[in-house]
Design a protein around this motif. Structure first.
Motif, PDB file in Angstrom:
ATOM      1  N   LYS A 114       0.868  -1.193   0.000  1.00  0.00           N
ATOM      2  CA  LYS A 114       0.000   0.000   0.000  1.00  0.00           C
ATOM      3  C   LYS A 114       0.900   1.236   0.000  1.00  0.00           C
ATOM      4  O   LYS A 114       1.915   1.270   0.697  1.00  0.00           O
ATOM      5  CB  LYS A 114      -0.906   0.030   1.237  1.00  0.00           C
ATOM      6  N   TYR A 115       0.516   2.246  -0.746  1.00  0.00           N
ATOM      7  CA  TYR A 115       1.360   3.442  -0.912  1.00  0.00           C
ATOM      8  C   TYR A 115       0.624   4.706  -0.502  1.00  0.00           C
ATOM      9  O   TYR A 115      -0.596   4.794  -0.654  1.00  0.00           O
ATOM     10  CB  TYR A 115       1.828   3.552  -2.365  1.00  0.00           C
ATOM     11  N   ALA A 116       1.391   5.658   0.026  1.00  0.00           N
ATOM     12  CA  ALA A 116       0.823   6.941   0.443  1.00  0.00           C
ATOM     13  C   ALA A 116       1.413   8.060  -0.406  1.00  0.00           C
ATOM     14  O   ALA A 116       2.636   8.148  -0.574  1.00  0.00           O
ATOM     15  CB  ALA A 116       1.120   7.198   1.923  1.00  0.00           C
ATOM     16  N   GLN A 117       0.539   8.899  -0.929  1.00  0.00           N
ATOM     17  CA  GLN A 117       0.979  10.094  -1.646  1.00  0.00           C
ATOM     18  C   GLN A 117       1.129  11.207  -0.630  1.00  0.00           C
ATOM     19  O   GLN A 117       0.183  11.558   0.074  1.00  0.00           O
ATOM     20  CB  GLN A 117      -0.049  10.470  -2.704  1.00  0.00           C
ATOM     21  N   THR A 118       2.346  11.759  -0.533  1.00  0.00           N
ATOM     22  CA  THR A 118       2.633  12.819   0.438  1.00  0.00           C
ATOM     23  C   THR A 118       3.213  14.027  -0.291  1.00  0.00           C
ATOM     24  O   THR A 118       3.467  13.992  -1.495  1.00  0.00           O
ATOM     25  CB  THR A 118       3.650  12.334   1.494  1.00  0.00           C
ATOM     26  N   ASP A 119       3.454  15.095   0.466  1.00  0.00           N
ATOM     27  CA  ASP A 119       4.072  16.294  -0.117  1.00  0.00           C
ATOM     28  C   ASP A 119       5.506  16.023  -0.562  1.00  0.00           C
ATOM     29  O   ASP A 119       6.087  16.816  -1.305  1.00  0.00           O
ATOM     30  CB  ASP A 119       4.072  17.434   0.905  1.00  0.00           C
ATOM     31  N   TYR A 120       6.104  14.895  -0.095  1.00  0.00           N
ATOM     32  CA  TYR A 120       7.502  14.599  -0.403  1.00  0.00           C
ATOM     33  C   TYR A 120       7.643  13.408  -1.352  1.00  0.00           C
ATOM     34  O   TYR A 120       8.737  12.868  -1.514  1.00  0.00           O
ATOM     35  CB  TYR A 120       8.266  14.331   0.902  1.00  0.00           C
ATOM     36  N   GLY A 121       6.539  13.009  -1.969  1.00  0.00           N
ATOM     37  CA  GLY A 121       6.581  11.895  -2.904  1.00  0.00           C
ATOM     38  C   GLY A 121       5.676  10.761  -2.458  1.00  0.00           C
ATOM     39  O   GLY A 121       4.934  10.880  -1.476  1.00  0.00           O
ATOM     40  N   VAL A 122       5.740   9.662  -3.196  1.00  0.00           N
ATOM     41  CA  VAL A 122       4.923   8.483  -2.893  1.00  0.00           C
ATOM     42  C   VAL A 122       5.790   7.474  -2.152  1.00  0.00           C
ATOM     43  O   VAL A 122       6.882   7.117  -2.603  1.00  0.00           O
ATOM     44  CB  VAL A 122       4.360   7.862  -4.188  1.00  0.00           C
ATOM     45  N   PHE A 123       5.304   7.008  -1.000  1.00  0.00           N
ATOM     46  CA  PHE A 123       6.060   6.077  -0.166  1.00  0.00           C
ATOM     47  C   PHE A 123       5.190   4.877   0.187  1.00  0.00           C
ATOM     48  O   PHE A 123       3.999   5.023   0.481  1.00  0.00           O
ATOM     49  CB  PHE A 123       6.500   6.751   1.142  1.00  0.00           C
ATOM     50  N   GLU A 124       5.807   3.695   0.171  1.00  0.00           N
ATOM     51  CA  GLU A 124       5.091   2.522   0.659  1.00  0.00           C
ATOM     52  C   GLU A 124       4.909   2.686   2.163  1.00  0.00           C
ATOM     53  O   GLU A 124       5.794   3.214   2.856  1.00  0.00           O
ATOM     54  CB  GLU A 124       5.883   1.245   0.360  1.00  0.00           C
ATOM     55  N   LEU A 125       3.773   2.254   2.685  1.00  0.00           N
ATOM     56  CA  LEU A 125       3.519   2.406   4.119  1.00  0.00           C
ATOM     57  C   LEU A 125       4.591   1.696   4.948  1.00  0.00           C
ATOM     58  O   LEU A 125       4.908   2.119   6.053  1.00  0.00           O
ATOM     59  CB  LEU A 125       2.126   1.887   4.478  1.00  0.00           C
ATOM     60  N   LYS A 126       5.175   0.635   4.399  1.00  0.00           N
ATOM     61  CA  LYS A 126       6.247  -0.085   5.100  1.00  0.00           C
ATOM     62  C   LYS A 126       7.468   0.816   5.325  1.00  0.00           C
ATOM     63  O   LYS A 126       8.269   0.573   6.236  1.00  0.00           O
ATOM     64  CB  LYS A 126       6.690  -1.296   4.267  1.00  0.00           C
TER      65      LYS A 126
END
Length: 202
Positions: A114-126
């Motif tokens: 699962k991935y999160a879109q943030t102000d600093y890019g897309v990161f896997e929740l892991k």
């Protein structure tokens, strides 16, 4: 999607293009139809409707779990969402499991892939989970932050004189981070950064 609105971080699911599941009313009407529909057919339809409801409820429950886990991650990793990579705090699956009273295995499944879109890019929740290391001053830093430091050191090195793992160890020790050369090598390999002699540019 994790975005800052005012002083708060809002977590939402990116599911705008996912169709809403529902049970066809034609099948509901067949259950109440007193004529023309055999009892065996009604029994079959009832079983399938119950199975469909279970699937729909499971999907909604999973969405709710993803939101709860993501909000708990944001709460514990606020510094990252405020300032970006390099500010991840040590955090393990158990921390989130305890926070929202769920099993560690559930947290592991929910954050995997699962991935999160943030102000600093897309990161896997892991990404937000890492072990901790204690500095010489007694502070606890995330192993992820140490990886970021190693990458930063290598990114700013002289390409004609790349730094060996031993030199990187000394630089980190100078910042109060006690770390072994083999650990630097392991973190470097995990980031797919080659050894110094392979990084050298003529």
């Amino acid at each position: 999607i994790i975005e800052k609105v005012g002083d708060e971080f809002i977590v939402s699911l990116n599911d705008w293009n996912v169709p809403r599941l529902k049970i066809n009313n034609a099948y509901r009407r067949m259950l109440t139809d007193s004529r023309g529909v055999p009892e065996s057919t009604k029994k079959y339809i009832k079983q399938k409707i119950e199975a469909a409801r279970w699937v729909i409820n499971s999907i909604e429950q999973r969405k709710d779990t993803i939101l709860r886990v993501s909000r708990a991650i944001v709460k514990r990793q606020r510094e990252f969402f405020e300032h970006g990579p390099g500010h991840v705090k040590p955090m393990v699956l158990k921390d989130i499991a305890d926070e929202i009273t769920m099993d560690i295995s559930t947290i592991s499944r929910v954050t995997n892939g699962k991935y999160a879109q943030t102000d600093y890019g897309v990161f896997e929740l892991k990404y937000f989970f890492s072990e901790k290391m204690t500095t010489s001053s007694g502070d606890q830093v995330s192993t992820l932050s140490i990886k970021d430091k190693i990458k930063g050191i290598i990114d700013s090195e002289d390409p004609q004189r790349p730094l060996t793992d031993d030199k990187i160890v000394k630089m980190l020790m100078g910042e109060g981070i006690p770390i072994a050369r083999r650990t630097v090598a392991k973190y470097r390999e995990q980031m797919r950064i080659p050894v110094a002699r392979m990084r050298r540019q003529i």
